[in-house]
Design a protein around this motif. Sequence first.
Motif, PDB file in Angstrom:
ATOM      1  N   LEU A  66      44.319  22.977  39.548  1.00 27.32           N
ATOM      2  CA  LEU A  66      43.011  22.326  39.703  1.00 27.32           C
ATOM      3  C   LEU A  66      43.132  20.800  39.768  1.00 27.32           C
ATOM      4  CD1 LEU A  66      40.689  24.466  37.393  1.00 27.32           C
ATOM      5  CD2 LEU A  66      40.376  24.041  39.845  1.00 27.32           C
ATOM      6  N   GLU A  67      44.077  20.259  39.010  1.00 28.36           N
ATOM      7  CA  GLU A  67      44.280  18.806  39.034  1.00 28.36           C
ATOM      8  C   GLU A  67      44.677  18.361  40.452  1.00 28.36           C
ATOM      9  OE1 GLU A  67      46.796  17.868  35.675  1.00 28.36           O
ATOM     10  OE2 GLU A  67      47.403  15.992  36.645  1.00 28.36           O
TER      11      GLU A  67
ATOM     12  N   ASN B  35      49.422  26.440  34.387  1.00 31.56           N
ATOM     13  CA  ASN B  35      49.586  26.501  35.850  1.00 31.56           C
ATOM     14  C   ASN B  35      48.228  26.334  36.534  1.00 31.56           C
ATOM     15  OD1 ASN B  35      52.070  29.183  35.715  1.00 31.56           O
ATOM     16  ND2 ASN B  35      52.345  26.982  35.601  1.00 31.56           N
ATOM     17  N   PHE B  36      47.213  27.019  36.008  1.00 34.65           N
ATOM     18  CA  PHE B  36      45.879  26.917  36.613  1.00 34.65           C
ATOM     19  C   PHE B  36      45.327  25.495  36.450  1.00 34.65           C
ATOM     20  CE2 PHE B  36      46.028  31.541  36.500  1.00 34.65           C
ATOM     21  CZ  PHE B  36      45.450  31.846  37.721  1.00 34.65           C
TER      22      PHE B  36
ATOM     23  N   VAL C  66      44.153  37.413  35.206  1.00 36.45           N
ATOM     24  CA  VAL C  66      45.594  37.343  34.913  1.00 36.45           C
ATOM     25  C   VAL C  66      45.818  37.536  33.409  1.00 36.45           C
ATOM     26  CG1 VAL C  66      47.585  35.766  34.867  1.00 36.45           C
ATOM     27  CG2 VAL C  66      46.203  35.947  36.938  1.00 36.45           C
ATOM     28  N   ALA C  67      44.981  36.889  32.588  1.00 36.31           N
ATOM     29  CA  ALA C  67      45.121  37.022  31.133  1.00 36.31           C
ATOM     30  C   ALA C  67      44.884  38.467  30.701  1.00 36.31           C
ATOM     31  CB  ALA C  67      44.138  36.080  30.428  1.00 36.31           C
ATOM     32  N   LEU C  68      43.929  39.105  31.345  1.00 34.96           N
ATOM     33  CA  LEU C  68      43.611  40.509  31.043  1.00 34.96           C
ATOM     34  C   LEU C  68      44.813  41.393  31.335  1.00 34.96           C
ATOM     35  CD1 LEU C  68      40.624  41.323  30.337  1.00 34.96           C
ATOM     36  CD2 LEU C  68      40.561  42.415  32.535  1.00 34.96           C
ATOM     37  N   LYS C  69      45.412  41.147  32.499  1.00 38.90           N
ATOM     38  CA  LYS C  69      46.582  41.934  32.888  1.00 38.90           C
ATOM     39  C   LYS C  69      47.733  41.709  31.903  1.00 38.90           C
ATOM     40  CE  LYS C  69      49.873  40.509  35.186  1.00 38.90           C
ATOM     41  NZ  LYS C  69      50.828  39.863  36.061  1.00 38.90           N
ATOM     42  N   ASN C  70      47.870  40.474  31.420  1.00 37.39           N
ATOM     43  CA  ASN C  70      48.961  40.155  30.499  1.00 37.39           C
ATOM     44  C   ASN C  70      48.662  40.569  29.058  1.00 37.39           C
ATOM     45  OD1 ASN C  70      50.311  39.036  32.632  1.00 37.39           O
ATOM     46  ND2 ASN C  70      49.749  36.922  32.155  1.00 37.39           N
TER      47      ASN C  70
ATOM     48  N   ALA D  37      38.940  29.690  39.998  1.00 38.23           N
ATOM     49  CA  ALA D  37      40.134  29.584  39.145  1.00 38.23           C
ATOM     50  C   ALA D  37      39.879  30.251  37.794  1.00 38.23           C
ATOM     51  CB  ALA D  37      40.507  28.111  38.942  1.00 38.23           C
ATOM     52  N   GLN D  38      38.693  30.026  37.253  1.00 42.73           N
ATOM     53  CA  GLN D  38      38.365  30.603  35.950  1.00 42.73           C
ATOM     54  C   GLN D  38      38.402  32.132  36.001  1.00 42.73           C
ATOM     55  OE1 GLN D  38      34.419  29.709  34.468  1.00 42.73           O
ATOM     56  NE2 GLN D  38      35.318  29.100  32.511  1.00 42.73           N
ATOM     57  N   SER D  39      37.849  32.699  37.073  1.00 41.37           N
ATOM     58  CA  SER D  39      37.834  34.168  37.127  1.00 41.37           C
ATOM     59  C   SER D  39      39.243  34.705  37.390  1.00 41.37           C
ATOM     60  CB  SER D  39      36.796  34.691  38.123  1.00 41.37           C
ATOM     61  OG  SER D  39      37.169  34.336  39.416  1.00 41.37           O
TER      62      SER D  39
END
Length: 142
Positions: free
Chosen positions: A95-96, A90-91, A129-133, A122-124
Motif C-alpha cells: 500500500l505504501e 507485506n500488505f 490470507v490470515a484466515l487461510k493461515n 487490500a484489507q479484504s
Amino acid sequence: MEPRVIQSGPPPGARLGITEVQIHALVHGFYDKIRNDAVLGPIFEREITDWTPHLAKMCDFWSSVILMSGRYHGRPVPAHMKIAGLSPENFARWLELFRATAHETFTDEAAALLIDRAGRIAQSLEMMVALKNGEFPTRSAS
Ligand code: HEM
C-alpha cells in the motif's frame, strides 16, 4: 417511504477525469517500484514468470474498479491465498508503494479515490490470507 438513492451517472473515476492512459502509467510505475523493492520484489519474481500478461491483467483490474469498464474477470482471492508466507507487513508495504505511485500519477483527488479502493481491497485480501493461515480467531476454532 423515502426513495432509495441509487448511484447514477458516470463512475467516480470518470467524473474525476481518470483515463485509461493514466491507469496504464499507474500500473507500470507501481510494478516498477514493486520489482525494485527488497522484500516484495523477490515474492513477485518468484510467483510471476511472464510480466506482460500480469501487467495487462492489472490494467484491466484497475480499469474495472475505477472506470467500471468490466474488463477484469479474474479471481483475486485464490490468487493471493496460494502465495506462501504473505504477511501484514507485506500488505502495508504494497500500500505504501501504491500510495506513492498514485500521487505521482494523479491529482490529489483522483489519487485519494484510488488509494481508498486499494486500501479496501487490500484489507479484504489480507483478511482472507490470515484466515487461510489460521491467524484469525473464529468461534468455531475453540
Ligand atoms: C502483499 C501484497 C501483495 C502481493 C505480494 C501480491 C502478489 C500478487 C501476485 C504474485 C499475483 C500473481 C498471481 C498469479 O498470477 O498466479 C497477484 C495477482 C493479483 N493481485 Fe496481488 N498482491 C498483493 C496485494 C494486492 C492488492 C492489495 C491488490 C488489489 C488492491 C492486488 C490485486 C491483484 C489482482 C487483481 C491480481 C490478479 C488475480 C487474477 O485474476 O489472477 N494484489 N498478486
